[in-house]
Design an enzyme around this catalytic site. Sequence first.
Site, PDB file in Angstrom:
ATOM      1  N   GLN A 273       1.249  -4.893  -1.634  1.00  0.00           N
ATOM      2  CA  GLN A 273       0.864  -6.279  -1.408  1.00  0.00           C
ATOM      3  C   GLN A 273      -0.147  -6.769  -2.444  1.00  0.00           C
ATOM      4  O   GLN A 273      -0.764  -5.982  -3.167  1.00  0.00           O
ATOM      5  CB  GLN A 273       0.267  -6.441  -0.012  1.00  0.00           C
ATOM      6  CG  GLN A 273       1.296  -6.304   1.104  1.00  0.00           C
ATOM      7  CD  GLN A 273       0.725  -6.706   2.454  1.00  0.00           C
ATOM      8  OE1 GLN A 273       0.362  -5.873   3.248  1.00  0.00           O
ATOM      9  NE2 GLN A 273       0.653  -8.001   2.690  1.00  0.00           N
ATOM     10  N   HIS A 274      -0.284  -8.091  -2.485  1.00  0.00           N
ATOM     11  CA  HIS A 274      -1.385  -8.796  -3.153  1.00  0.00           C
ATOM     12  C   HIS A 274      -1.320  -8.888  -4.670  1.00  0.00           C
ATOM     13  O   HIS A 274      -1.916  -9.787  -5.254  1.00  0.00           O
ATOM     14  CB  HIS A 274      -2.747  -8.181  -2.811  1.00  0.00           C
ATOM     15  CG  HIS A 274      -3.016  -7.969  -1.369  1.00  0.00           C
ATOM     16  ND1 HIS A 274      -2.860  -8.967  -0.423  1.00  0.00           N
ATOM     17  CD2 HIS A 274      -3.434  -6.876  -0.694  1.00  0.00           C
ATOM     18  CE1 HIS A 274      -3.179  -8.488   0.769  1.00  0.00           C
ATOM     19  NE2 HIS A 274      -3.532  -7.234   0.631  1.00  0.00           N
TER      20      HIS A 274
ATOM     21  N   ASP B   3       4.300  -3.800   2.077  1.00  0.00           N
ATOM     22  CA  ASP B   3       4.467  -2.393   2.440  1.00  0.00           C
ATOM     23  C   ASP B   3       4.154  -2.096   3.902  1.00  0.00           C
ATOM     24  O   ASP B   3       4.912  -1.392   4.585  1.00  0.00           O
ATOM     25  CB  ASP B   3       3.665  -1.486   1.511  1.00  0.00           C
ATOM     26  CG  ASP B   3       2.235  -1.929   1.286  1.00  0.00           C
ATOM     27  OD1 ASP B   3       1.758  -2.855   1.980  1.00  0.00           O
ATOM     28  OD2 ASP B   3       1.570  -1.351   0.401  1.00  0.00           O
TER      29      ASP B   3
END
Length: 484
Positions: free
Chosen positions: A71-72, A239
Amino acid sequence: MTLVAGVDSSTQSCKVVIRDAETGALVRTGRATHPDGTSVDPRHWWDALQTALAAAGGLDDVAAVAVGGQQHGMVALDADGNVVRDALLWNDTRSADAAVDLIRELGDGDLAAGGAAWAQAIGSVPVASLTVTKLRWLRDNEPENAARVAAVCLPHDWLTWRLAGYGPGNADFSALTTDRSDVSGTGYWSPFTEDYRLDLLERALGHVPALPRVVGPAEVAAVVERPQGRLLVGAGAGDNAGAALALAMRPGDVAISIGTSGVVSAVSAAPTADGSGMVTGFADASGSYLPLACTLNASRVLDAACRILGVDHPGLSALALSAPVGADGLVLVPYLEGERTPNKPDATGALHGLRLANTTPAHVARAFVEGMLCALADGLDAMTVLGVPVERIQLIGGGAQSEAVRRIAPAVFGMDVVVPAPGEYVADGAARQAAWVLSAATGGSTEPPTWSAAGVDAEVYSAEPAPSVRAQYAAARELTVDRR
């Protein structure tokens, strides 16, 4: 047999699983490594995906695929679809000051008010992990690169776009897609309104670039036409949401994942907002919500203990389990890479309570395991404060294979833990989503498939609760300061 594929493009590697769409039976797998570092050229992810797919026998006989991923991370694209600069990953903390600036600005100079305002807007308080802070860092530190940004997406969004046939030379940004689980970790999408907050994006970057279309869990993100038949591409997932889908989590379930990061996540029927920033209010990959607390230091704490003591992981477990509960007062505060929860990006780790009697390898091993678990238990506490039900804990990730972690965790958490059979949960969740998409698109069930393998071979671990361990950790934790 109809086949589906799931991909996990994680920080460290790319994993591919190919499963039977009806039963979930594993047919074949592939894997490739990613380069180290917190700033990575995304082409390495694409190359690794090609290698992992080849190792798994390719996609020629696969009907649907979905990509789960870290992520991110900030993937910034120019007008031609080229990557503007290396992607800043979730664990790159250079944007910590940018996070503080964004919070302060939204609170008209007041950090507490700003945190509350961000939580109400997006369900989370910005920390260095969130994409919005990385965009602010880019604006402030690389203004020429920031000005070139024509589109922003996440790692799994970019791979999905590339799988669909797009990229440099074919930069159709209208074909960029994401899913609600991963986009809820950007800092400019609201789980309350299920829409982008363009004002927050512009506040960070200075302008509003193209953004991926948010695709529902069972919707088709793209169709790839091939001589052997079309390949459906699902929306994918972040995830942790992918792992929750693989584990068929429901309200009351909590997953504690011990990987590069430590993650406490729970399925919730309603979005959450925590102004303290301990819990981030994400969406999940099924249409519900996934409140989540994340630590930067998890399995690498165990790796560090092995290096210090000169043992392997089984040896570390044996040492830790030979020491008394609480390690006779020896406490590790495991902020070895700074920390995200609590937000102390420049903090360092520390051992407290050293005495002659507890300066043995066994005590040190026990302190490292307990310290890591106590940090995760703080995240679990923050969930309960928000009213998130905690009825069952599932322990997953590479660190969950440690015998010491399995046996000490129920004492620290104060309840039994369930350890499912080892698996590639993120890739499995992506494969389950691909099967869901395929079924919905071909007139079958609009619900995610129930695979017979779910829950098989899980082990339950019990221990006497040890609140004294949490108490001595809490006292030591408060001695640790952020050095900014």
